[in-house]
Design an enzyme around this catalytic site. Structure first.
Site, PDB file in Angstrom:
ATOM      1  N   ILE A  88     -41.587   7.442  40.182  1.00  0.00           N
ATOM      2  CA  ILE A  88     -42.695   6.859  39.789  1.00  0.00           C
ATOM      3  C   ILE A  88     -43.237   7.284  38.672  1.00  0.00           C
ATOM      4  O   ILE A  88     -44.637   7.108  38.513  1.00  0.00           O
ATOM      5  CB  ILE A  88     -43.606   6.390  40.999  1.00  0.00           C
ATOM      6  CG1 ILE A  88     -44.135   7.850  41.684  1.00  0.00           C
ATOM      7  CG2 ILE A  88     -42.976   5.729  42.240  1.00  0.00           C
ATOM      8  CD1 ILE A  88     -45.236   7.742  42.677  1.00  0.00           C
ATOM      9  N   GLY A  89     -42.613   7.808  37.857  1.00  0.00           N
ATOM     10  CA  GLY A  89     -43.210   8.506  36.732  1.00  0.00           C
ATOM     11  C   GLY A  89     -42.979  10.310  37.088  1.00  0.00           C
ATOM     12  O   GLY A  89     -43.607  10.813  35.936  1.00  0.00           O
ATOM     13  N   THR A  90     -42.483  10.265  37.903  1.00  0.00           N
ATOM     14  CA  THR A  90     -42.730  11.763  38.397  1.00  0.00           C
ATOM     15  C   THR A  90     -41.898  12.873  37.772  1.00  0.00           C
ATOM     16  O   THR A  90     -41.746  14.008  37.831  1.00  0.00           O
ATOM     17  CB  THR A  90     -42.941  11.934  40.062  1.00  0.00           C
ATOM     18  OG1 THR A  90     -41.737  11.032  40.335  1.00  0.00           O
ATOM     19  CG2 THR A  90     -44.065  11.259  40.519  1.00  0.00           C
ATOM     20  N   ARG A 105     -41.100  26.969  45.196  1.00  0.00           N
ATOM     21  CA  ARG A 105     -40.182  26.557  44.029  1.00  0.00           C
ATOM     22  C   ARG A 105     -40.580  25.427  43.209  1.00  0.00           C
ATOM     23  O   ARG A 105     -40.728  24.381  43.642  1.00  0.00           O
ATOM     24  CB  ARG A 105     -38.780  26.903  44.273  1.00  0.00           C
ATOM     25  CG  ARG A 105     -37.946  26.706  43.177  1.00  0.00           C
ATOM     26  CD  ARG A 105     -36.468  26.847  43.662  1.00  0.00           C
ATOM     27  NE  ARG A 105     -36.137  28.286  43.701  1.00  0.00           N
ATOM     28  CZ  ARG A 105     -35.060  28.859  44.520  1.00  0.00           C
ATOM     29  NH1 ARG A 105     -34.450  27.743  45.326  1.00  0.00           N
ATOM     30  NH2 ARG A 105     -34.999  30.006  44.664  1.00  0.00           N
ATOM     31  N   LYS A 123     -41.544  21.668  33.500  1.00  0.00           N
ATOM     32  CA  LYS A 123     -42.125  20.503  32.581  1.00  0.00           C
ATOM     33  C   LYS A 123     -42.610  19.445  33.347  1.00  0.00           C
ATOM     34  O   LYS A 123     -43.640  18.887  33.021  1.00  0.00           O
ATOM     35  CB  LYS A 123     -41.022  20.168  31.622  1.00  0.00           C
ATOM     36  CG  LYS A 123     -41.400  19.583  30.197  1.00  0.00           C
ATOM     37  CD  LYS A 123     -40.303  19.410  29.583  1.00  0.00           C
ATOM     38  CE  LYS A 123     -40.671  19.215  28.096  1.00  0.00           C
ATOM     39  NZ  LYS A 123     -39.415  19.387  27.005  1.00  0.00           N
ATOM     40  N   THR A 124     -41.698  18.908  34.157  1.00  0.00           N
ATOM     41  CA  THR A 124     -42.240  17.818  34.983  1.00  0.00           C
ATOM     42  C   THR A 124     -43.304  18.165  35.766  1.00  0.00           C
ATOM     43  O   THR A 124     -44.163  17.228  36.117  1.00  0.00           O
ATOM     44  CB  THR A 124     -41.008  17.063  35.720  1.00  0.00           C
ATOM     45  OG1 THR A 124     -40.337  18.017  36.406  1.00  0.00           O
ATOM     46  CG2 THR A 124     -39.839  16.471  34.611  1.00  0.00           C
ATOM     47  N   LYS A 131     -41.947  22.749  47.576  1.00  0.00           N
ATOM     48  CA  LYS A 131     -43.128  21.992  48.081  1.00  0.00           C
ATOM     49  C   LYS A 131     -43.628  20.892  47.225  1.00  0.00           C
ATOM     50  O   LYS A 131     -43.102  20.791  46.082  1.00  0.00           O
ATOM     51  CB  LYS A 131     -44.129  22.994  48.729  1.00  0.00           C
ATOM     52  CG  LYS A 131     -43.507  23.919  49.654  1.00  0.00           C
ATOM     53  CD  LYS A 131     -44.587  24.493  50.562  1.00  0.00           C
ATOM     54  CE  LYS A 131     -45.586  25.723  49.863  1.00  0.00           C
ATOM     55  NZ  LYS A 131     -45.956  26.495  50.824  1.00  0.00           N
ATOM     56  N   GLY A 132     -44.538  20.158  47.606  1.00  0.00           N
ATOM     57  CA  GLY A 132     -44.889  19.181  46.667  1.00  0.00           C
ATOM     58  C   GLY A 132     -45.999  19.813  45.743  1.00  0.00           C
ATOM     59  O   GLY A 132     -46.467  20.842  46.003  1.00  0.00           O
ATOM     60  N   GLU A 142     -49.800  16.110  44.086  1.00  0.00           N
ATOM     61  CA  GLU A 142     -50.934  15.720  44.738  1.00  0.00           C
ATOM     62  C   GLU A 142     -52.055  16.891  44.806  1.00  0.00           C
ATOM     63  O   GLU A 142     -53.330  16.792  44.687  1.00  0.00           O
ATOM     64  CB  GLU A 142     -51.179  14.762  45.876  1.00  0.00           C
ATOM     65  CG  GLU A 142     -50.152  13.731  45.868  1.00  0.00           C
ATOM     66  CD  GLU A 142     -50.217  12.830  47.150  1.00  0.00           C
ATOM     67  OE1 GLU A 142     -49.789  11.699  47.056  1.00  0.00           O
ATOM     68  OE2 GLU A 142     -50.210  13.345  48.068  1.00  0.00           O
TER      69      GLU A 142
END
Lengths: 735, 316
Positions: free
Chosen positions: A470-472, A618, A623-624, A691-692, A695
């Protein structure tokens, strides 16, 4: 692959490709306009017609009659679908309100018809000829008036109410007390790409090219709504122009494209018109939050209570604003409550970091206020009340928790020690300058995810999974994972996403996509490695995959040689048994530092610089990941300073329903951002040890901005967004 | 969007004549506002007369030392014009404070004067609006009115005029030149060009049916410090909550016009005598008759504080 014990060393740890700042592999397609977004499948289905949605003009009531005569007679019109002629539709499981309303109307701009015509312009013109007579009912639109009648409602990851110890007496006995109420407004996802779909029927089989974060959920819900078997529905959604939680569920565009295509007998495209994007869809619901914190004079929190109220349509969900308060700070006596009122506004639901985003907006101002009462530095107060265990269940340690290091690193890098604790003291020309800090916190969610990997005889590894980007940066981190696992350069990996014919993935939401979807690819690659080793006669435990070769002992064979004539494929996924998560609390942590200027005359607020320090396992691609975090920080600035769906409490709708009225930050609002990732791995999360992150970046930002505004101006605002009119009455005279 | 016919004409008079000849005709220049409104069927012209190719795209000196700005001179070009930047700085600054680069490239001088309000209820065709549908009522009164007028409004309409450019032109005493269908030309002082809403908020200007703006003329430069200060929630691409266009002379005298507070650029010449005494005295007269809503009462304080900052800047 079952993930039931902490990860040990594995091929990902090589970090030859994973952990590198690889540019997006889908970037060239996006910058050259060749990435097919949902509305841009020009050749996929022959001769598509165009649908235009009619939204309800009332918030609550019934359609008395619809007159389609003029619209049907308009040039180019092929079909008009309403609830009356759509055939029997079920309500899907995911949404609260129906996607096609009528005769009952549940909210403003609820879709009540789609007009299908040869061209978009013809559909739009005809849609404006649909005449509707309504009978309006009185609705409930004001959350602040419904707090008494609100009912307990569970939230993601917990019950409505939690309590440990005895909060009331402990708070009453605390020598230092904070008791404050904060409000956050309804917010819109406001993503660039609207909800859009193209539908085509082949007999009883439906193909939907759409823009959706969660492919398998949506296949099931569309099938349920249309009363057809899941197997008859195919969803294709490889490129998504932003979702932020607004595209977790099917929306009116998808259903009405399907119904329109059935009625017109040919493929139909429907994009939700921008003015419908705010009332037709879901949004982040407004909250009222009361926070009480009791502390000793030296700053130890003894009691912490967080009560939250939000509203939704009947049968809807509560915002989980209290969720971080259960975990973030120590304190023996604690409680949270969640109350849900029934409102007749459009449907509330997930938006980037649902729960923590709104909760941290309030909690992290409260901590700043408490620090001031205590005469403590707000960084130190947070450090003083750190906990390494779940404060509600002390037998559960955090798998990783480096909040203190985030705060200390950030303070050092930001120059926090130079800050004046006394508000309103720093002046730079016309600006009052201040700095603010907030912790960042967001839970890490584990969910199963599968993938298929295929090796061909040119040594190319192809990954297929219904994961979405989704652009991630999903394309890129998945390619990095496969490249690392199979020992090939990233150019030798092809990634195909967002198709329901692929294995079911975690999808994108709740910042779970990155870790889980790559772990699924890891599992499939382990299986493919075994198949390769077996073909080449290697012991798979000893085989090393590197530089396009498979090596063991003195023997080295090109990877492609394993394929033989056709291709070698493997499919597997990651599954979590839940035990690890029960024993350890998995969360992500960070610290936000913000400097703002407040204009001495006009009270205009402008962010000057921002820093986020994140500890989130990690980092698969710095960059992303950085792009995700700075995007989230920008969204946090929007929440702090300008984003508000304004409720017309007479008629029950969000008034500012376009991008001129609903302001989000522009480039000029975001002059400078820095992001630091702490070097961390979390073996409890998955074999990726990631992990995430996407958000975490928004959680706490708005409060850091609010705290900086206070530090700059001496004006404490507890009602978001913090606009200049809330500061003006309390600023000194212009001199 | 309703179907419409489209016509190019060869002269301003021909354009004006065509506009009265065809019922429900409108002129189109940049189209940045009109086309949006047509898509929403807030504007429903049946005929469009293109005025882009009538030679109205020049900025020329006038015999008395002023500047004549053609009706379709683009906002970008006008803001960048050397003479404007040198002699009418407040206008250049106001133009650059408006819209975005892309819109300014397209938007014209006359079109900017004629743009419609950005009241959200005007834009939502489900809601009553006296400007859109005379007699239907005003949803903004009693509704969301943070952006709305604090002075000069009526029981029929509390909308504001959204232009930045027009506020600077008001401070500069510009005049609007027009041509009528019979070829007669007239000049309208900008003070009289925009109307207050009264009982007919749908009638926004002094233009007669068919009358076409051909130019806006600026008088001889008056010098002074020329400042345009636009206040808004985000740093760019938003309409003014309040804006101040000021031309302040060395002796403290000057001109001041406000944007974002009324149905037209707001200037009260008599109030300017108070300028040497400061912002409070000036705004007391400028906005003395204000009747704000609960949501936009802050604009009174904001106008005063912004003017104070502008005057301080002019002195500095």
């Amino acid at each position: 692959m079952k993930f039931d014990s902490p990860a040990t060393s594995n091929p990902i740890d090589q970090l030859k490709v994973i952990g590198q700042p690889v540019s997006r592999i889908d970037g060239p397609r996006k910058t050259t306009g060749t990435a097919t977004y949902a509305y841009e499948w020009h050749d996929a289905a022959p001769n598509p017609a165009y649908g235009y949605i009619v939204g309800s003009a009332i918030a609550k009531g019934r359609i008395k009659s619809i007159d389609l005569t003029a619209a049907k007679a308009a040039s180019g019109v092929l079909a008009i679908v309403t609830a009356e002629n759509a055939g029997k539709l079920e309500k899907g499981s995911l949404n609260t309100a129906k996607l096609l309303g009528g005769p009952e109307i549940q909210h403003y701009h609820q879709a009540i018809a789609v007009v299908v015509a040869e061209t978009f312009e013809q559909a739009r013109a005809a849609a404006q000829l649909v005449r509707v007579d309504y009978i309006s009912d009185k609705g409930a639109f004001d959350l602040s008036k419904l707090m008494e009648s609100a009912k307990p409602e569970k939230i993601t990851g917990g019950p409505a109410d939690t309590a440990v110890g005895n909060f009331g007496p402990a708070f009453a006995a605390a020598p230092v007390q904070l008791d404050a109420t904060y409000t956050t407004p309804d917010e819109a996802h406001a993503m660039m790409e609207p909800h859009a779909s193209m539908a085509a029927w082949d007999g009883d089989r439906l193909t939907l090219w759409t823009s959706n974060q969660m492919i398998a959920w949506n296949v099931a819900d569309i099938a349920k709504t249309l009363n057809i078997p899941k197997e008859k529905v195919r969803l294709i959604s490889p490129y998504i122009g932003g979702g932020f939680g607004g595209k977790l569920f099917p929306r009116a565009d998808a259903l009405l494209a399907a119904l329109g295509a059935r009625a017109a007998g040919r493929p139909v495209k429907v994009a939700l018109q921008r003015p419908l994007m705010f009332n037709n869809t879901t949004h982040r619901p407004a909250t009222i939050q009361r926070i009480r914190i009791g502390a000793t004079r030296d700053g130890k929190i003894t009691a912490i209570g967080h009560e939250s109220w939000s509203g939704d349509l009947p049968g809807g969900k509560a915002d989980g604003a209290v969720s971080q308060t259960r975990l973030l700070y120590a304190g023996a006596d604690r409680m949270t409550t969640t109350r849900l009122a029934v409102l007749d506004l459009p449907e509330g639901n997930a938006m980037r970091a649902p729960g923590e985003a709104t909760g941290m907006m309030a909690l992290e101002i409260a901590i700043d206020e408490l620090a001031e009462k205590l005469g403590l530095d707000p960084v130190e107060l947070r450090i003083l009340n750190d906990t390494q265990v779940d404060p509600e269940k002390p037998e559960r340690p955090f798998s990783q928790r480096r909040l203190i290091e985030c705060l200390r690193t950030g303070a050092e890098r930001f120059g926090w020690s130079k800050r004046s604790a006394q508000p309103g003291r720093v002046r730079d020309g016309r600006w009052l300058v201040g700095t603010g800090v907030a912790a960042a916190f967001r839970n890490n969610m584990l969910t199963k995810s599968a993938a298929r990997v295929r090796l061909d005889n040119s040594g190319v590894v192809t990954v297929e999974t219904d994961m979405t980007d989704i652009g991630t940066g999903s394309y890129t981190i998945i390619a990095q994972t496969a490249a690392e696992m199979m020992g090939v350069p990233i150019e030798k990996v092809a990634v195909h996403l967002g198709d329901s014919s692929f294995p079911v993935s975690a999808g994108s939401g709740g910042q779970w996509g990155g870790n889980n979807s790559t772990a699924g690819v890891y599992a499939a690659c382990i299986k493919l490695r075994e198949a390769v080793a077996q073909k080449l006669g290697f012991n798979s435990a000893e085989a090393v995959f590197a530089d396009g070769q498979v090596k063991s002992g003195n023997r080295s064979v090109p990877l492609a040689q394993a394929v033989g004539g056709g291709a070698l494929a493997a499919e597997d996924g990651i599954e979590y048994d839940g035990e690890l998560a029960k024993k350890h609390q998995q969360s992500t942590f960070g610290a936000h530092f913000v400097e703002v200027g407040v204009d001495t005359a006009t009270a205009e607020i402008r962010v000057r610089r921002m820093l986020a320090v994140c500890a989130a396992g990690r980092i698969l691609n710095p960059k992303t990941a950085r792009s995700q975090v700075i995007g989230a920080m920008s969204m946090g600035v929007g929440a702090a300073l300008m984003e508000e769906l304004v409720v017309d409490k007479r008629h029950g709708f969000f008034v500012n329903h376009d991008l001129a009225g609903y302001e989000v930050p522009v480039h000029a609002d975001i002059p400078h951002q820095d992001v630091i990732f702490l070097d961390e791995t979390d073996p409890m999360s998955s074999p990726m040890k990631a992990k995430g992150i996407a958000e975490l970046g928004i959680c706490g930002v708005a409060a850091a901005v609010a705290n900086a505004i206070y530090n700059a101006s001496g004006v404490r605002v507890r009602d978001y967004p913090i606009t200049l009119d809330k500061l003006l009455p309390r600023l000194p005279e212009v001199g | 969007m309703k179907s419409f016919t489209y016509q190019r004409v060869t002269s301003p008079t021909a354009a004006a004549a065509a506009a009265v000849h065809t019922p429900h005709a409108k002129f189109i220049a940049g189209g940045t506002n009109l086309l949006d409104l047509m898509k929403l069927e807030i504007e429903t012209p049946s005929h469009l007369i293109d005025v882009n190719r009538l030679g109205l795209d020049k900025v020329e000196p006038t015999p008395d030392g002023g500047l004549r700005i053609g009706a379709v001179v683009r906002n970008t070009d006008l803001a960048a014009d050397e003479r404007v930047r040198r002699d009418y700085g407040v206008l250049s600054r106001a133009l650059l404070a408006g819209a975005s680069g892309q819109l300014r490239n397209r938007a014209t001088t006359a079109g900017n004067l004629l743009q419609r309000t950005r009241c959200p209820y005007f834009y939502d065709t489900n809601q009553p609006c006296n400007k859109r549908q005379p007699g239907s009522g005003c949803s903004a009164i009693g509704g969301f009115s943070r952006q709305h007028a604090v002075i000069g409004a009526s029981d029929a309409c509390i909308a504001t005029h959204p232009s930045d450019m027009a506020v600077a032109m008001r401070a500069l005493d510009a005049t609007v030149e027009t041509v009528r269908p019979d070829g007669a030309v007239r000049t309208i002082p900008i003070a009289d060009f925009h109307r207050l809403p009264g009982d007919t908020p749908q009638i926004e200007t002094a233009l007669a049916p068919g009358e076409l703006i051909t130019a806006v003329t600026l008088p001889k430069p008056v010098g002074g410090k020329q400042i345009y200060r636009k206040v808004r929630d985000r740093a760019s691409y938003a309409f003014a909550l309040v804006s101040v266009a000021a031309i302040v002379q060395r002796d403290g005298s000057g001109h001041v016009a406000l944007g974002g507070v009324a149905h037209k650029p707001w200037r009260v010449e008599a109030a300017e005598a108070a300028l040497p005494r400061g912002a409070r005295a000036t705004v007391a007269q400028l906005l003395g008759d204000a009747k704000p809503t609960r949501e936009n009462a802050f604009k009174l304080t904001l106008a005063e504080r912004t003017l104070a900052a502008v005057l301080a800047e002019a002195r500095g």
